[in-house]
Write a protein that holds these residues in place. Sequence first.
Motif, PDB file in Angstrom:
ATOM      1  N   THR A   1      61.911  57.230  15.943  1.00 44.98           N
ATOM      2  CA  THR A   1      61.968  56.134  16.921  1.00 44.98           C
ATOM      3  C   THR A   1      63.250  56.422  17.527  1.00 44.98           C
ATOM      4  N   VAL A   2      63.115  56.401  19.122  1.00 46.14           N
ATOM      5  CA  VAL A   2      63.863  56.140  19.708  1.00 46.14           C
ATOM      6  C   VAL A   2      64.696  54.942  20.052  1.00 46.14           C
ATOM      7  N   VAL A   3      65.673  54.487  20.411  1.00 39.72           N
ATOM      8  CA  VAL A   3      66.106  53.063  21.702  1.00 39.72           C
ATOM      9  C   VAL A   3      67.368  53.485  22.091  1.00 39.72           C
ATOM     10  N   GLU A   4      66.905  54.037  23.450  1.00 39.95           N
ATOM     11  CA  GLU A   4      67.750  54.446  25.096  1.00 39.95           C
ATOM     12  C   GLU A   4      68.025  53.789  25.818  1.00 39.95           C
ATOM     13  N   PHE A   5      69.446  53.796  26.298  1.00 29.88           N
ATOM     14  CA  PHE A   5      69.498  53.228  27.069  1.00 29.88           C
ATOM     15  C   PHE A   5      70.228  53.782  27.843  1.00 29.88           C
ATOM     16  N   VAL A   6      69.906  53.636  29.464  1.00 28.43           N
ATOM     17  CA  VAL A   6      70.219  54.389  30.689  1.00 28.43           C
ATOM     18  C   VAL A   6      70.593  53.404  31.965  1.00 28.43           C
ATOM     19  N   ILE A   7      71.506  54.417  31.765  1.00 28.50           N
ATOM     20  CA  ILE A   7      72.677  53.467  33.632  1.00 28.50           C
ATOM     21  C   ILE A   7      72.469  54.431  34.504  1.00 28.50           C
ATOM     22  N   GLU A   8      71.926  54.023  35.657  1.00 26.44           N
ATOM     23  CA  GLU A   8      71.502  54.283  37.286  1.00 26.44           C
ATOM     24  C   GLU A   8      72.310  54.672  38.052  1.00 26.44           C
ATOM     25  N   ASP A   9      72.968  53.137  38.331  1.00 27.29           N
ATOM     26  CA  ASP A   9      74.007  52.581  39.114  1.00 27.29           C
ATOM     27  C   ASP A   9      74.560  51.787  38.319  1.00 27.29           C
ATOM     28  N   TYR A  10      76.306  52.154  38.818  1.00 29.29           N
ATOM     29  CA  TYR A  10      76.865  51.121  38.664  1.00 29.29           C
ATOM     30  C   TYR A  10      78.625  51.330  39.617  1.00 29.29           C
ATOM     31  N   GLY A  11      79.338  50.474  40.012  1.00 27.96           N
ATOM     32  CA  GLY A  11      80.365  50.721  40.983  1.00 27.96           C
ATOM     33  C   GLY A  11      80.638  49.081  41.194  1.00 27.96           C
ATOM     34  N   MET A  12      81.350  49.415  42.967  1.00 30.13           N
ATOM     35  CA  MET A  12      81.881  47.929  43.245  1.00 30.13           C
ATOM     36  C   MET A  12      80.587  47.671  44.535  1.00 30.13           C
TER      37      MET A  12
ATOM     38  N   SER B   1      54.842  56.957  22.590  1.00 30.85           N
ATOM     39  CA  SER B   1      54.184  55.537  23.270  1.00 30.85           C
ATOM     40  C   SER B   1      55.814  54.626  23.258  1.00 30.85           C
ATOM     41  N   GLU B   2      55.707  53.920  24.285  1.00 33.53           N
ATOM     42  CA  GLU B   2      56.967  52.891  24.631  1.00 33.53           C
ATOM     43  C   GLU B   2      56.240  51.668  23.869  1.00 33.53           C
ATOM     44  N   LEU B   3      57.103  51.449  22.999  1.00 30.62           N
ATOM     45  CA  LEU B   3      56.901  49.785  22.390  1.00 30.62           C
ATOM     46  C   LEU B   3      57.842  48.801  23.025  1.00 30.62           C
ATOM     47  N   TRP B   4      59.110  49.481  23.921  1.00 27.64           N
ATOM     48  CA  TRP B   4      59.433  47.890  24.346  1.00 27.64           C
ATOM     49  C   TRP B   4      60.513  48.853  26.007  1.00 27.64           C
ATOM     50  N   ARG B   5      61.082  48.282  26.411  1.00 28.79           N
ATOM     51  CA  ARG B   5      61.183  48.718  27.780  1.00 28.79           C
ATOM     52  C   ARG B   5      62.047  47.100  28.841  1.00 28.79           C
ATOM     53  N   ARG B   6      62.742  47.048  28.977  1.00 29.94           N
ATOM     54  CA  ARG B   6      63.959  46.130  29.701  1.00 29.94           C
ATOM     55  C   ARG B   6      64.789  47.415  31.151  1.00 29.94           C
ATOM     56  N   PRO B   7      64.508  46.315  32.071  1.00 26.93           N
ATOM     57  CA  PRO B   7      65.703  46.781  33.345  1.00 26.93           C
ATOM     58  C   PRO B   7      66.081  45.913  33.506  1.00 26.93           C
ATOM     59  N   PHE B   8      67.613  46.376  33.701  1.00 28.31           N
ATOM     60  CA  PHE B   8      68.460  45.774  34.308  1.00 28.31           C
ATOM     61  C   PHE B   8      68.967  45.869  35.307  1.00 28.31           C
TER      62      PHE B   8
ATOM     63  N   TYR C   1      67.952  50.302  32.644  1.00 26.65           N
ATOM     64  CA  TYR C   1      66.620  49.943  31.373  1.00 26.65           C
ATOM     65  C   TYR C   1      67.457  50.361  30.112  1.00 26.65           C
ATOM     66  N   GLY C   2      66.688  50.093  29.244  1.00 25.36           N
ATOM     67  CA  GLY C   2      66.770  49.727  27.623  1.00 25.36           C
ATOM     68  C   GLY C   2      65.099  50.412  27.882  1.00 25.36           C
ATOM     69  N   ARG C   3      65.166  50.902  26.662  1.00 26.18           N
ATOM     70  CA  ARG C   3      63.148  51.201  25.818  1.00 26.18           C
ATOM     71  C   ARG C   3      63.674  51.839  24.984  1.00 26.18           C
ATOM     72  N   MET C   4      62.462  51.848  23.990  1.00 25.87           N
ATOM     73  CA  MET C   4      62.576  52.056  22.817  1.00 25.87           C
ATOM     74  C   MET C   4      60.466  52.230  22.883  1.00 25.87           C
ATOM     75  N   PHE C   5      60.842  54.116  22.293  1.00 28.85           N
ATOM     76  CA  PHE C   5      59.456  54.666  21.925  1.00 28.85           C
ATOM     77  C   PHE C   5      59.079  55.250  20.515  1.00 28.85           C
ATOM     78  N   ARG C   6      58.455  55.783  20.162  1.00 29.12           N
ATOM     79  CA  ARG C   6      58.034  56.342  18.680  1.00 29.12           C
ATOM     80  C   ARG C   6      58.259  58.508  19.674  1.00 29.12           C
ATOM     81  N   LEU C   7      58.682  58.981  18.437  1.00 28.22           N
ATOM     82  CA  LEU C   7      58.834  60.524  18.560  1.00 28.22           C
ATOM     83  C   LEU C   7      57.809  60.749  18.168  1.00 28.22           C
ATOM     84  N   ALA C   8      56.881  60.404  18.229  1.00 33.27           N
ATOM     85  CA  ALA C   8      55.339  60.960  17.668  1.00 33.27           C
ATOM     86  C   ALA C   8      54.495  60.223  19.075  1.00 33.27           C
ATOM     87  N   GLY C   9      53.995  60.910  19.712  1.00 33.23           N
ATOM     88  CA  GLY C   9      53.495  60.889  21.050  1.00 33.23           C
ATOM     89  C   GLY C   9      53.887  59.845  21.905  1.00 33.23           C
TER      90      GLY C   9
END
Length: 282
Positions: free
Chosen positions: A140-151, A175-182, A165-173
């Motif tokens: 499984t992968v837990v991935e955090f991605v920053i798309e925009d930041y600054g002032m 399939s996402e188990l969790w996602r949280r845009p922030f 956003y953050g997300r968690m997905f299985r490597l096989a297939g």
Amino acid sequence: MARCVFLALMAFLSACGTTRLAGADLDRVVQPAFISRIEEEAGPKSHVFRDDGTYGEKLKKLEPKEADRRLQAKLSKAVTRFEISERLRVNTINQLPREQPWTNIVNPARVASALESFLVEEVPANAPDYDLLVPLGADTVVEFVIEDYGMRSEKGHAGAYLKGYGRMFRLAGRSELWRRPFEADQIEQGAPHLDPFRVGKEPELFRQAISSLLDGVAEQFAQDLTPKDRRGGPPLPEGVEQSAPDSTNRTGRENQPPPKPKPEPELPAGELPDPDPAPPAP
């Protein structure tokens, strides 16, 4: 109290598109791998002087576009992209409960080495090849991605912001188990004004501001990744610690022409005007 307000506000801003992690799904995870990265054009960005005319008098001859460019250069020196992504990853892991699967995380150094990002200053901009993590035992992968930041600034009130956003997905297939845009924003939170001119002289102020936002996001992520409806696993024995994160008054005679105004001193290359003096202490 301030942290509670932050979490409530972030939950509101990120409600759309959120997928809750089910306890039963987490129970089936054996060995997760954590990835934290920043997209190539994410930042740091300055949306201060072009988007808010309040600073026009202070800028004088300096064009707002150029002022934003100079501030952006200061933000880049305040904190690196690598430091930002690592702070989010490490602070999230350190707040997770000492139970499976969080006690069986793939070694971060092995993950970085497999993705060819070991000991580099810049994290990968593009999505990595996740299949490279399979030989490490990750399921499984837990991935955090920053798309925009600054002032940014509104009506003379400036602050730091952070989106992704953050997300968690299985490597096989995949399939996402969790996602949280922030979307964490100091202006929306009602935080004190972050003077862009003072940041130009003391970039550490931006580092402190963005670090505070990252810590709030990490706390929300840790809560999301700790669902209540699960069996859980055995706690980690005491003494075993998670890895720690490796700032005109005219005078003269009548009928005489007024004196010519002194030319404005030129700003040094790459610099913003000085901040206003701090008010005297009461």
